[in-house]
Scaffold this active site. Structure first.
Site, PDB file in Angstrom:
ATOM      1  N   GLY A 127      -0.889   4.463  -1.496  1.00  0.00           N
ATOM      2  CA  GLY A 127      -2.073   3.811  -1.821  1.00  0.00           C
ATOM      3  C   GLY A 127      -1.588   3.077  -2.992  1.00  0.00           C
ATOM      4  O   GLY A 127      -0.978   3.447  -3.998  1.00  0.00           O
ATOM      5  N   ARG A 187       8.539   0.793  -2.990  1.00  0.00           N
ATOM      6  CA  ARG A 187       7.708  -0.074  -1.799  1.00  0.00           C
ATOM      7  C   ARG A 187       7.543  -1.158  -2.448  1.00  0.00           C
ATOM      8  O   ARG A 187       6.955  -1.468  -3.143  1.00  0.00           O
ATOM      9  CB  ARG A 187       6.331   0.728  -1.826  1.00  0.00           C
ATOM     10  N   ASP A 194      -3.444  -4.055  -0.580  1.00  0.00           N
ATOM     11  CA  ASP A 194      -2.257  -3.625  -1.388  1.00  0.00           C
ATOM     12  C   ASP A 194      -1.669  -5.037  -2.094  1.00  0.00           C
ATOM     13  O   ASP A 194      -0.797  -5.007  -3.192  1.00  0.00           O
ATOM     14  CB  ASP A 194      -0.914  -3.204  -0.612  1.00  0.00           C
ATOM     15  N   ASN A 237      -2.761  -5.695   3.799  1.00  0.00           N
ATOM     16  CA  ASN A 237      -3.165  -4.468   4.053  1.00  0.00           C
ATOM     17  C   ASN A 237      -2.597  -3.760   4.909  1.00  0.00           C
ATOM     18  O   ASN A 237      -1.796  -4.327   5.783  1.00  0.00           O
ATOM     19  CB  ASN A 237      -4.756  -4.351   4.076  1.00  0.00           C
ATOM     20  N   LYS A 238      -2.673  -2.476   5.119  1.00  0.00           N
ATOM     21  CA  LYS A 238      -2.162  -1.592   6.006  1.00  0.00           C
ATOM     22  C   LYS A 238      -2.390  -2.424   7.717  1.00  0.00           C
ATOM     23  O   LYS A 238      -3.387  -2.889   7.910  1.00  0.00           O
ATOM     24  CB  LYS A 238      -2.805  -0.060   6.269  1.00  0.00           C
TER      25      LYS A 238
END
Length: 357
Positions: free
Chosen positions: A49, A90, A237, A247-248
């Site tokens: 997250g 990340r 993100d 985003n995911k």
């Protein structure tokens, strides 16, 4: 359970991380004591997250500044090296670099002994954490007024307390709406391949007594056509300067479906997620993770340890982009702690970032 949910806790001499790989089966807290351990926990998804990653990285750098088990050398050089290790863990979430830059700013120039600098870094990491929780609550207070007295919300991945310092962004809006007396139900897509929706969103909403229904990712179109949803709310993100949002993986699909069916599509994120240095979604680096995560399913073995079960034949070709980009024109509003931002996003985002908060 009446204790507030948070994925990480500062313990003065270490950082405790709730191992999200084991949820919902077990609640296990991991101890990290330096930057390298923190980076490894971020890279392997024990903590995930965008806001939570940034907070964890800030604490990791603070822990590195307190180490006394290293050979003599430049204190500042060592912290810059540690920050580089954390930054590489990340690549897509902008909050990671934002938090590290804020921490490193205390080193240039920073008079005093390493011990005094270490104290300042610790205090700054705590501030970053506290500010995130406050921002989430403000996002919730603003976003709940976009919903009616009764609403069914579709969300994707996990943008709740587990993805932040606590409370949540997309799920913070849900929590704030429920707390204000609205009747809110949530549909959560399972979010392959890590199943954050099935394992994390469903778990934390059920934990808080909020109505949640789990669906597979491929079922969303059916429920849109049935008229089930009143809104889609997701996290982010990275938000580019023009409002494009990473985003995911799977978020873009939901945005297209929402547009097709006339359903508002909201993005909820703290202002730290806005990256004015990235002009559009085309410039966002999309993390590509191991194909093993796609051809294997996450589980827990009889010892309560993470385990993977093979689903696909050996040698099959796999692609695994972990994120996708939703174009700004598909986004109804971006909800930040500094206000609800609507199109045209460019100038509005610049004003929000420049605002004193």
């Amino acid at each position: 359970m009446d204790r507030p949910l948070a994925p990480l806790v500062w313990r003065s001499d270490h950082l405790a991380l709730l191992d999200q790989r084991l949820l919902p089966h077990r609640e296990v807290w991991l101890t990290v004591r330096n930057a390298a351990e923190t980076a490894e926990r971020i890279a392997t998804m024990a903590v995930r997250g965008a806001p939570a990653i940034g907070i964890a990285a800030a604490y990791g750098l603070a822990l590195e500044a307190r180490r006394t088990d290293l050979p003599p050398g430049s204190f500042r050089d060592r912290l810059h090296d540690a920050a580089a290790t954390l930054r590489a863990s990340r690549p897509t979430a902008v909050n990671l670099g934002w938090a590290l830059d804020r921490m490193l700013a205390l080193l240039e120039p920073a008079a005093g002994e390493p011990s005094s600098i270490a104290r300042r870094l610790e205090q700054e990491a705590i501030r970053i954490h506290e500010e995130d929780v406050a921002a989430n609550r403000r996002i919730g207070a603003l976003g709940r007024d976009l919903l009616g007295d009764t609403a069914t919300i579709l969300t994707h991945c996990n943008a709740g307390a587990l993805a932040t310092g606590g409370y949540g962004t997309a799920l913070g809006i849900v929590r704030a709406a429920v707390e204000s007396g609205r009747k809110i139900a949530v549909f959560a897509g399972e979010t392959r391949p890590w199943l954050q929706g099935a394992r994390l969103t469903a778990w934390e909403l059920a934990r808080d007594g909020i109505a949640v229904t789990l669906i597979t990712d491929g079922m969303a179109g059916h429920f849109f056509r049935e008229g089930t949803f009143d809104a889609v709310i997701v996290g982010a993100d990275r938000i580019a300067a023009n409002g494009d949002t990473a985003n995911k993986i799977g978020t873009y699909t939901l945005a297209v479906l929402a547009s097709r069916h006339g359903i508002p599509f909201y993005v909820a994120a703290p202002i730290s997620t806005v990256d004015l240095a990235t002009p559009s979604g085309d410039a966002i680096a999309i993390e590509e993770r191991s194909g093993d995560e796609v051809v294997e399913a996450t589980g827990v073995n009889e010892r309560g340890e993470p385990a993977r079960v093979r689903l696909a034949p050996a040698g099959v070709a796999v692609r695994h982009p972990a994120f996708d980009v939703t174009p700004a024109e598909l986004i109804s509003a971006i909800i930040t702690e500094r206000g609800i931002i609507r199109a045209p996003f460019g100038e509005a985002l610049r004003r929000a970032v420049a605002s004193p908060g």
